[in-house]
Each structure stands twice: as structure tokens, then as C-alpha cells.
Design a protein around this motif. Structure first.
Motif, PDB file in Angstrom:
ATOM      1  N   THR A  10       0.797  -1.220   0.000  1.00  0.00           N
ATOM      2  CA  THR A  10       0.000   0.000   0.000  1.00  0.00           C
ATOM      3  C   THR A  10       0.833   1.276   0.000  1.00  0.00           C
ATOM      4  O   THR A  10       0.276   2.357  -0.168  1.00  0.00           O
ATOM      5  CB  THR A  10      -0.943   0.026   1.219  1.00  0.00           C
ATOM      6  N   VAL A  11       2.147   1.169   0.181  1.00  0.00           N
ATOM      7  CA  VAL A  11       2.962   2.387   0.207  1.00  0.00           C
ATOM      8  C   VAL A  11       2.905   3.098  -1.142  1.00  0.00           C
ATOM      9  O   VAL A  11       2.943   4.330  -1.200  1.00  0.00           O
ATOM     10  CB  VAL A  11       4.409   2.085   0.656  1.00  0.00           C
ATOM     11  N   GLY A  12       2.788   2.364  -2.224  1.00  0.00           N
ATOM     12  CA  GLY A  12       2.659   2.986  -3.543  1.00  0.00           C
ATOM     13  C   GLY A  12       1.380   3.793  -3.678  1.00  0.00           C
ATOM     14  O   GLY A  12       1.371   4.885  -4.252  1.00  0.00           O
ATOM     15  N   VAL A  13       0.303   3.269  -3.139  1.00  0.00           N
ATOM     16  CA  VAL A  13      -0.973   3.995  -3.173  1.00  0.00           C
ATOM     17  C   VAL A  13      -0.873   5.254  -2.312  1.00  0.00           C
ATOM     18  O   VAL A  13      -1.348   6.319  -2.692  1.00  0.00           O
ATOM     19  CB  VAL A  13      -2.136   3.097  -2.690  1.00  0.00           C
ATOM     20  N   GLY A  14      -0.226   5.124  -1.154  1.00  0.00           N
ATOM     21  CA  GLY A  14      -0.040   6.290  -0.294  1.00  0.00           C
ATOM     22  C   GLY A  14       0.822   7.349  -0.953  1.00  0.00           C
ATOM     23  O   GLY A  14       0.537   8.546  -0.880  1.00  0.00           O
ATOM     24  N   TYR A  15       1.883   6.916  -1.623  1.00  0.00           N
ATOM     25  CA  TYR A  15       2.767   7.861  -2.309  1.00  0.00           C
ATOM     26  C   TYR A  15       2.038   8.551  -3.456  1.00  0.00           C
ATOM     27  O   TYR A  15       2.103   9.765  -3.611  1.00  0.00           O
ATOM     28  CB  TYR A  15       4.014   7.135  -2.842  1.00  0.00           C
ATOM     29  N   ALA A  26      -7.593  10.125  -5.940  1.00  0.00           N
ATOM     30  CA  ALA A  26      -6.717   9.690  -4.841  1.00  0.00           C
ATOM     31  C   ALA A  26      -7.548   9.051  -3.722  1.00  0.00           C
ATOM     32  O   ALA A  26      -7.185   8.008  -3.179  1.00  0.00           O
ATOM     33  CB  ALA A  26      -5.915  10.868  -4.304  1.00  0.00           C
ATOM     34  N   TYR A  27      -8.663   9.689  -3.389  1.00  0.00           N
ATOM     35  CA  TYR A  27      -9.537   9.110  -2.365  1.00  0.00           C
ATOM     36  C   TYR A  27     -10.118   7.774  -2.830  1.00  0.00           C
ATOM     37  O   TYR A  27     -10.246   6.840  -2.039  1.00  0.00           O
ATOM     38  CB  TYR A  27     -10.668  10.081  -1.998  1.00  0.00           C
ATOM     39  N   ALA A  28     -10.462   7.694  -4.101  1.00  0.00           N
ATOM     40  CA  ALA A  28     -11.017   6.447  -4.634  1.00  0.00           C
ATOM     41  C   ALA A  28      -9.990   5.317  -4.556  1.00  0.00           C
ATOM     42  O   ALA A  28     -10.350   4.171  -4.270  1.00  0.00           O
ATOM     43  CB  ALA A  28     -11.473   6.652  -6.073  1.00  0.00           C
ATOM     44  N   ALA A  29      -8.711   5.620  -4.787  1.00  0.00           N
ATOM     45  CA  ALA A  29      -7.668   4.596  -4.697  1.00  0.00           C
ATOM     46  C   ALA A  29      -7.539   4.070  -3.275  1.00  0.00           C
ATOM     47  O   ALA A  29      -7.422   2.860  -3.054  1.00  0.00           O
ATOM     48  CB  ALA A  29      -6.336   5.161  -5.178  1.00  0.00           C
ATOM     49  N   VAL A  30      -7.589   4.962  -2.303  1.00  0.00           N
ATOM     50  CA  VAL A  30      -7.501   4.539  -0.902  1.00  0.00           C
ATOM     51  C   VAL A  30      -8.724   3.715  -0.521  1.00  0.00           C
ATOM     52  O   VAL A  30      -8.614   2.672   0.138  1.00  0.00           O
ATOM     53  CB  VAL A  30      -7.337   5.763   0.028  1.00  0.00           C
ATOM     54  N   VAL A  31      -9.891   4.149  -0.943  1.00  0.00           N
ATOM     55  CA  VAL A  31     -11.117   3.394  -0.652  1.00  0.00           C
ATOM     56  C   VAL A  31     -11.066   2.022  -1.307  1.00  0.00           C
ATOM     57  O   VAL A  31     -11.468   1.017  -0.704  1.00  0.00           O
ATOM     58  CB  VAL A  31     -12.360   4.192  -1.113  1.00  0.00           C
ATOM     59  N   LEU A  32     -10.541   1.942  -2.518  1.00  0.00           N
ATOM     60  CA  LEU A  32     -10.422   0.654  -3.206  1.00  0.00           C
ATOM     61  C   LEU A  32      -9.508  -0.301  -2.435  1.00  0.00           C
ATOM     62  O   LEU A  32      -9.808  -1.495  -2.313  1.00  0.00           O
ATOM     63  CB  LEU A  32      -9.909   0.867  -4.624  1.00  0.00           C
ATOM     64  N   VAL A  33      -8.418   0.215  -1.891  1.00  0.00           N
ATOM     65  CA  VAL A  33      -7.512  -0.624  -1.096  1.00  0.00           C
ATOM     66  C   VAL A  33      -8.224  -1.129   0.155  1.00  0.00           C
ATOM     67  O   VAL A  33      -8.133  -2.315   0.505  1.00  0.00           O
ATOM     68  CB  VAL A  33      -6.232   0.157  -0.730  1.00  0.00           C
ATOM     69  N   VAL A  34      -8.920  -0.251   0.837  1.00  0.00           N
ATOM     70  CA  VAL A  34      -9.629  -0.654   2.059  1.00  0.00           C
ATOM     71  C   VAL A  34     -10.724  -1.673   1.733  1.00  0.00           C
ATOM     72  O   VAL A  34     -10.886  -2.676   2.442  1.00  0.00           O
ATOM     73  CB  VAL A  34     -10.208   0.580   2.785  1.00  0.00           C
ATOM     74  N   ILE A  35     -11.440  -1.455   0.654  1.00  0.00           N
ATOM     75  CA  ILE A  35     -12.467  -2.421   0.245  1.00  0.00           C
ATOM     76  C   ILE A  35     -11.822  -3.763  -0.083  1.00  0.00           C
ATOM     77  O   ILE A  35     -12.373  -4.820   0.239  1.00  0.00           O
ATOM     78  CB  ILE A  35     -13.286  -1.880  -0.941  1.00  0.00           C
ATOM     79  N   GLY A  36     -10.652  -3.734  -0.705  1.00  0.00           N
ATOM     80  CA  GLY A  36      -9.946  -4.980  -1.008  1.00  0.00           C
ATOM     81  C   GLY A  36      -9.551  -5.748   0.242  1.00  0.00           C
ATOM     82  O   GLY A  36      -9.680  -6.974   0.298  1.00  0.00           O
ATOM     83  N   GLY A  60       1.436   1.708   5.522  1.00  0.00           N
ATOM     84  CA  GLY A  60       1.724   1.863   4.107  1.00  0.00           C
ATOM     85  C   GLY A  60       1.107   3.109   3.505  1.00  0.00           C
ATOM     86  O   GLY A  60       1.714   3.782   2.679  1.00  0.00           O
ATOM     87  N   LEU A  61      -0.106   3.428   3.916  1.00  0.00           N
ATOM     88  CA  LEU A  61      -0.774   4.604   3.366  1.00  0.00           C
ATOM     89  C   LEU A  61      -0.234   5.903   3.946  1.00  0.00           C
ATOM     90  O   LEU A  61      -0.213   6.933   3.277  1.00  0.00           O
ATOM     91  CB  LEU A  61      -2.287   4.513   3.607  1.00  0.00           C
ATOM     92  N   VAL A  62       0.233   5.877   5.197  1.00  0.00           N
ATOM     93  CA  VAL A  62       0.650   7.096   5.885  1.00  0.00           C
ATOM     94  C   VAL A  62       2.150   7.369   5.746  1.00  0.00           C
ATOM     95  O   VAL A  62       2.567   8.524   5.784  1.00  0.00           O
ATOM     96  CB  VAL A  62       0.238   7.016   7.375  1.00  0.00           C
ATOM     97  N   SER A  63       2.965   6.342   5.559  1.00  0.00           N
ATOM     98  CA  SER A  63       4.420   6.536   5.563  1.00  0.00           C
ATOM     99  C   SER A  63       4.915   7.536   4.517  1.00  0.00           C
ATOM    100  O   SER A  63       5.820   8.320   4.818  1.00  0.00           O
ATOM    101  CB  SER A  63       5.141   5.200   5.423  1.00  0.00           C
ATOM    102  N   PRO A  64       4.370   7.594   3.300  1.00  0.00           N
ATOM    103  CA  PRO A  64       4.841   8.634   2.379  1.00  0.00           C
ATOM    104  C   PRO A  64       4.560  10.050   2.880  1.00  0.00           C
ATOM    105  O   PRO A  64       5.363  10.951   2.688  1.00  0.00           O
ATOM    106  CB  PRO A  64       4.065   8.359   1.091  1.00  0.00           C
ATOM    107  N   HIS A  65       3.439  10.236   3.563  1.00  0.00           N
ATOM    108  CA  HIS A  65       3.113  11.552   4.107  1.00  0.00           C
ATOM    109  C   HIS A  65       4.086  11.924   5.223  1.00  0.00           C
ATOM    110  O   HIS A  65       4.521  13.065   5.308  1.00  0.00           O
ATOM    111  CB  HIS A  65       1.676  11.572   4.624  1.00  0.00           C
ATOM    112  N   LEU A  66       4.411  10.963   6.073  1.00  0.00           N
ATOM    113  CA  LEU A  66       5.359  11.230   7.160  1.00  0.00           C
ATOM    114  C   LEU A  66       6.750  11.527   6.620  1.00  0.00           C
ATOM    115  O   LEU A  66       7.449  12.401   7.139  1.00  0.00           O
ATOM    116  CB  LEU A  66       5.401  10.036   8.119  1.00  0.00           C
TER     117      LEU A  66
END
Length: 87
Positions: A10-15, A26-36, A60-66
Motif C-alpha cells: 500500500t505504500v505505492g498507493v499512499g505515495y 486519490a480518495y477512490a484509490a484509498v477506498v479501493l484498497v480498504v475495500i480490497g 503503508g498509506l501514511v508513511s509517504p506523508h510522514l
């Protein structure tokens, strides 16, 4: 191991989401990961996703932001010698 695998997945999706900004895609990609993560066990009849794997998902989703925030905190103004060399 599963937590790290999901974090790496998921780090790629977060990045990408960080680079895209606050867009619908971007929100749809995160929602798709969570749904998966929620839907895959339900569809396949496997056990539900354990808490440890959810932690990996969040990591994975937050590490690029940090990482971006950390780079901003450490990148100060250029030293005087660098400024004069580039002028």
C-alpha cells in the motif's frame, strides 16, 4: 511478515495519493484498497483481516506523508556558500 507485506503493497498507493493531492481519484484509490482488504476475505471465505494487518495498511498509506513532512522539517534555507555558488 503479513503486516510488512501489506505495508509494502500500500505504500505505492499512499505515495501516489500524496503526490496527486486531495483529488477524487486519490480518495477512490484509498477506498479501493480498504475495500480490497475487507472484501477479499469475505469473497474468498477466508478469515477476516487481523488487526496487525490493518496496522500495516495504515503504515503503508501514511508513511509517504510522514516522509514528506520529515523532509520539509529538515530542509531549511540554503547555506550562504551554496547561494553564492548558484548565483
Amino acid at each position: 511478515i503479513n503486516m510488512l507485506w501489506i505495508a509494502g503493497w500500500t505504500v505505492g498507493v499512499g505515495y501516489w495519493g500524496m503526490r496527486a493531492g486531495k483529488t477524487t481519484l486519490a480518495y477512490a484509490a484509498v477506498v479501493l484498497v480498504v475495500i480490497g482488504v475487507v472484501g477479499a476475505p469475505l469473497v474468498t471465505g477466508l478469515k477476516t483481516t487481523p488487526v496487525v494487518e490493518w496496522i500495516g495498511l495504515v503504515m503503508g498509506l501514511v508513511s509517504p506523508h510522514l516522509t514528506r513532512l520529515q523532509r520539509r522539517a529538515y530542509s531549511g534555507p540554503c547555506s550562504p556558500s551554496i547561494r553564492t555558488a548558484s548565483s
